[in-house]
Motif scaffolding. Sequence first.
Motif, PDB file in Angstrom:
ATOM      1  N   LYS A 133      78.867  -8.216  65.381  1.00  0.00           N
ATOM      2  CA  LYS A 133      77.691  -7.893  64.572  1.00  0.00           C
ATOM      3  C   LYS A 133      76.406  -8.426  65.195  1.00  0.00           C
ATOM      4  O   LYS A 133      75.312  -8.128  64.727  1.00  0.00           O
ATOM      5  N   TRP A 134      76.540  -9.246  66.213  1.00  0.00           N
ATOM      6  CA  TRP A 134      75.394  -9.805  66.937  1.00  0.00           C
ATOM      7  C   TRP A 134      75.052  -8.811  68.036  1.00  0.00           C
ATOM      8  O   TRP A 134      75.720  -8.755  69.065  1.00  0.00           O
ATOM      9  N   LEU A 135      74.022  -8.030  67.819  1.00  0.00           N
ATOM     10  CA  LEU A 135      73.717  -6.921  68.702  1.00  0.00           C
ATOM     11  C   LEU A 135      73.126  -7.401  70.023  1.00  0.00           C
ATOM     12  O   LEU A 135      72.525  -8.475  70.107  1.00  0.00           O
ATOM     13  N   ALA A 136      73.295  -6.575  71.047  1.00  0.00           N
ATOM     14  CA  ALA A 136      72.740  -6.885  72.355  1.00  0.00           C
ATOM     15  C   ALA A 136      71.226  -6.990  72.272  1.00  0.00           C
ATOM     16  O   ALA A 136      70.574  -6.263  71.510  1.00  0.00           O
ATOM     17  N   HIS A 137      70.662  -7.894  73.036  1.00  0.00           N
ATOM     18  CA  HIS A 137      69.222  -8.138  73.022  1.00  0.00           C
ATOM     19  C   HIS A 137      68.481  -6.949  73.631  1.00  0.00           C
ATOM     20  O   HIS A 137      68.840  -6.463  74.711  1.00  0.00           O
ATOM     21  N   ASN A 138      67.429  -6.459  72.940  1.00  0.00           N
ATOM     22  CA  ASN A 138      66.672  -5.317  73.467  1.00  0.00           C
ATOM     23  C   ASN A 138      65.183  -5.654  73.619  1.00  0.00           C
ATOM     24  O   ASN A 138      64.335  -4.766  73.571  1.00  0.00           O
ATOM     25  N   GLY A 139      64.887  -6.923  73.800  1.00  0.00           N
ATOM     26  CA  GLY A 139      63.495  -7.340  73.953  1.00  0.00           C
ATOM     27  C   GLY A 139      63.151  -7.603  75.395  1.00  0.00           C
ATOM     28  O   GLY A 139      63.297  -6.732  76.257  1.00  0.00           O
ATOM     29  N   GLN A 140      62.693  -8.829  75.691  1.00  0.00           N
ATOM     30  CA  GLN A 140      62.277  -9.181  77.046  1.00  0.00           C
ATOM     31  C   GLN A 140      63.430  -9.013  78.022  1.00  0.00           C
ATOM     32  O   GLN A 140      64.557  -9.457  77.774  1.00  0.00           O
ATOM     33  N   ALA A 141      63.148  -8.376  79.154  1.00  0.00           N
ATOM     34  CA  ALA A 141      64.182  -8.143  80.178  1.00  0.00           C
ATOM     35  C   ALA A 141      64.545  -9.445  80.853  1.00  0.00           C
ATOM     36  O   ALA A 141      63.724 -10.370  80.960  1.00  0.00           O
ATOM     37  N   PRO A 142      65.774  -9.568  81.347  1.00  0.00           N
ATOM     38  CA  PRO A 142      66.160 -10.769  82.106  1.00  0.00           C
ATOM     39  C   PRO A 142      65.289 -10.943  83.341  1.00  0.00           C
ATOM     40  O   PRO A 142      64.753  -9.972  83.886  1.00  0.00           O
ATOM     41  N   ASP A 143      65.134 -12.191  83.790  1.00  0.00           N
ATOM     42  CA  ASP A 143      64.369 -12.452  85.004  1.00  0.00           C
ATOM     43  C   ASP A 143      65.029 -11.764  86.189  1.00  0.00           C
ATOM     44  O   ASP A 143      66.251 -11.716  86.306  1.00  0.00           O
ATOM     45  N   SER A 144      64.216 -11.270  87.080  1.00  0.00           N
ATOM     46  CA  SER A 144      64.727 -10.648  88.302  1.00  0.00           C
ATOM     47  C   SER A 144      65.273 -11.707  89.230  1.00  0.00           C
ATOM     48  O   SER A 144      64.697 -12.776  89.395  1.00  0.00           O
ATOM     49  N   GLU A 145      66.411 -11.417  89.855  1.00  0.00           N
ATOM     50  CA  GLU A 145      66.970 -12.360  90.802  1.00  0.00           C
ATOM     51  C   GLU A 145      66.079 -12.538  92.036  1.00  0.00           C
ATOM     52  O   GLU A 145      66.188 -13.517  92.770  1.00  0.00           O
ATOM     53  N   ASP A 146      65.181 -11.580  92.258  1.00  0.00           N
ATOM     54  CA  ASP A 146      64.291 -11.637  93.431  1.00  0.00           C
ATOM     55  C   ASP A 146      62.998 -12.396  93.126  1.00  0.00           C
ATOM     56  O   ASP A 146      62.193 -12.638  94.024  1.00  0.00           O
ATOM     57  N   ALA A 147      62.805 -12.747  91.860  1.00  0.00           N
ATOM     58  CA  ALA A 147      61.540 -13.417  91.477  1.00  0.00           C
ATOM     59  C   ALA A 147      61.487 -14.826  92.024  1.00  0.00           C
ATOM     60  O   ALA A 147      62.493 -15.462  92.230  1.00  0.00           O
TER      61      ALA A 147
END
Length: 204
Positions: free
Chosen positions: A190-204
């Motif tokens: 019931k804990w839905l996948a996060h649809n807000g801020q994107a994960p940090d880029s591995e290249d950042a």
Amino acid sequence: MAIDPGKWLWTREPQKYSISENCIEIVTKPHTDLWQRTYYHFRNDNAPVLQMSTSEKYFSFVVKTAFDSKHRFDQCGIVMYLDSENWLKASIEYENETFQHLGSVVTNMGYSDWATTAIDANIKSMWYRFSRREDDFCVECSTDGMNYSQMRVCHMWKASEDIRFGIYACSPEESSFKATFSEMAVSECKWLAHNGQAPDSEDA
């Protein structure tokens, strides 16, 4: 769901308890608790825990608790107990005739924290929903079993594969009370996948 005793395993079986098709009751023993080190510096690892095992990476577990707690720190609720130094719990801990603590404890690598909010001491029932998304977890509470509020989101370092989850009850001081667990259910997460801020880029 109907309670199948064959799917539940005790860690520290209590002296007094009963299991029926729709209900589990635990009578606590004095001086039982779960806590590791932080702030108080002591280590308590003797509370009775009753759990199921799963390798499922996405699911939710719901349970209704009812209790006649009346002494400081009397508590019952949900738990994920992996070993003595890696576990989480959520419960209501009685404090006095005015208020009690609705809260959660997360213990990683042998150190516990404690996050709480004060609620009225007359509350004697609470629903909890425990959700897993791989090795991250969400704990929620509800007074009616329908509308849930988030208590905690956490990461558990030792929960990458199979886990055990279920219920517990204990009385850290000179006390004993009956905790009742019912309306248990396991469902899709019931804990839905996060649809807000994107994960940090591995290249950042």
